[in-house]
Structure formats: structure tokens, C-alpha cells
Design an enzyme around this catalytic site. Structure first.
Site, PDB file in Angstrom:
ATOM      1  N   GLY A  14      35.772   1.948  87.207  1.00  0.00           N
ATOM      2  CA  GLY A  14      35.413   2.563  85.934  1.00  0.00           C
ATOM      3  C   GLY A  14      36.680   2.873  85.165  1.00  0.00           C
ATOM      4  N   CYS A  15      36.694   3.959  84.472  1.00  0.00           N
ATOM      5  CA  CYS A  15      37.848   4.367  83.677  1.00  0.00           C
ATOM      6  C   CYS A  15      39.064   4.566  84.580  1.00  0.00           C
ATOM      7  CB  CYS A  15      37.518   5.662  82.936  1.00  0.00           C
ATOM      8  SG  CYS A  15      38.906   6.319  82.004  1.00  0.00           S
ATOM      9  N   PHE A  16      40.168   3.967  84.222  1.00  0.00           N
ATOM     10  CA  PHE A  16      41.351   4.071  85.074  1.00  0.00           C
ATOM     11  C   PHE A  16      41.949   5.468  85.107  1.00  0.00           C
ATOM     12  CE2 PHE A  16      43.495   1.249  81.606  1.00  0.00           C
ATOM     13  CZ  PHE A  16      43.548   2.283  80.687  1.00  0.00           C
ATOM     14  N   TRP A  17      41.638   6.317  84.162  1.00  0.00           N
ATOM     15  CA  TRP A  17      42.179   7.681  84.174  1.00  0.00           C
ATOM     16  C   TRP A  17      41.737   8.445  85.421  1.00  0.00           C
ATOM     17  CZ3 TRP A  17      40.252   8.876  78.571  1.00  0.00           C
ATOM     18  CH2 TRP A  17      41.037   8.190  77.645  1.00  0.00           C
TER      19      TRP A  17
END
Length: 181
Positions: A14-17
Site C-alpha cells: 500500500g502506501c509506502f509511508w
């Protein structure tokens, strides 16, 4: 230990953050770089990747010390950080760029990834089938600098508060023994 003595793992959850912020806290992880891989556009920008038209996944590329943490342990953490049963999405983040993916660097990583997926499936670890793709790493494109350590620099961001903070709290409880001091 010199940088070239570390091994690499490249994961899309998903979101790399979120993936980056969790792995930065793990013993043996020397660095984490957010970026893009698995697509067809050369040198994609975040804006291009967000359209879903480049074919890239948002990923975190880890440099780790295999004497402190194994690839298997990294994958165990990875499978708790996201939902590996969702096709091209994680929660409200929808698109191929958010696909669950393991981009292996060598045949040993490929075997280990396939093995852990088979074990999780056999154990019915998830209510639905795992759809995580296991693909050889192609070109990795580092994300723009403002993505690095995004959560730590932007903890009050609504997305960070609503999505990342709860995941990190669960992660810290589950893997307390693997966290840096």
C-alpha cells in the site's frame, strides 16, 4: 559493516509511508528508501504513479543486516502491516500502485516469499486468499525527497493520524522485541 554487505528487500504494502515508518523502527534495518518499481514508465514521478497508469507499485526498499534480522522476519512483519488479500488497494487507497507485492532480489528471496505465503494460506491466516504478487525486482526508482521519513516529519497529517498511527501502534505491540532501543 559496509553498505555493500547489507542485503536488500523491496516490499509494496500500500502506501509506502506506512511500510517505511514501521521498518525504520526495526533492529537490523539500516535504511529504508521509498520508491517505485514494477512499472513501464522511466523515472516516474509521484503524480504519475498516483494515476495508476505507470504500472508501478509504491514500495519501500530496505537495507538490512542479515546477522540482526532475517528476510523471513522481514516478511513476517510485512504481512502484519497490510492486508495481503486486497487486490490493488489498501483500505481507501485504491489503484495498482497500492498492490501487495514482494519484489525479490534473488532466487532465495523468491523461495522464501513463496514459502511464507504457502504457510499463511495453509494456516488460514487470513479470511480470504493472499493476492501478494512475487515478482523479480526490475528498476527501482527512488521517490521524491519529501516522501522520506514522511510520517515522522508529518505526524499531524490527517492521513498519518487516521491510517498510519493505528497500524504503527499495533505493529509496536506485536513486534516489541524487534524494535530499536
Amino acid at each position: 559493516m559496509a553498505n555493500n554487505e547489507y542485503e536488500q528487500a523491496t516490499l509494496g504494502g500500500g502506501c509506502f509511508w506506512c511500510v517505511e515508518s514501521a521498518f525504520l523502527q526495526v533492529k537490523g534495518i539500516q535504511s529504508v528508501k521509498s520508491g517505485y518499481t514494477g512499472g513501464h514508465t522511466v523515472n516516474p514521478t509521484y503524480e504519475q504513479v498516483c494515476t495508476g497508469n505507470t504500472g508501478h507499485a509504491e514500495v519501500a526498499q530496505l537495507h538490512y543486516d542479515p546477522e540482526q534480522i532475517s528476510y523471513r522476519q522481514i516478511l513476517e512483519i510485512f504481512f502484519t502491516l497490510h492486508d495481503p488479500t486486497q487486490v490493488n488497494r489498501q483500505g481507501n487507497d485504491v489503484g495498482t500502485q497500492y498492490r501487495t507485492s514482494i519484489f525479490y532480489h534473488n532466487d532465495e528471496q523468491k523461495r522464501e516469499a513463496e514459502k511464507i505465503i504457502a504457510e499463511l494460506e495453509a494456516d488460514d491466516a487470513f479470511a480470504a486468499p493472499i493476492v501478494t504478487e512475487v515478482t523479480e525486482l526490475g528498476t527501482f526508482y527512488p521517490a521524491e525527497d519529501y516522501h522520506e521519513n514522511y510520517y515522522a516529519r508529518n505526524p499531524e497529517n490527517p492521513y498519518c493520524q487516521a491510517v498510519i498511527s493505528p497500524k504503527l501502534a499495533k505493529f509496536r505491540r506485536t513486534f516489541s522485541g524487534l524494535l530499536k532501543d
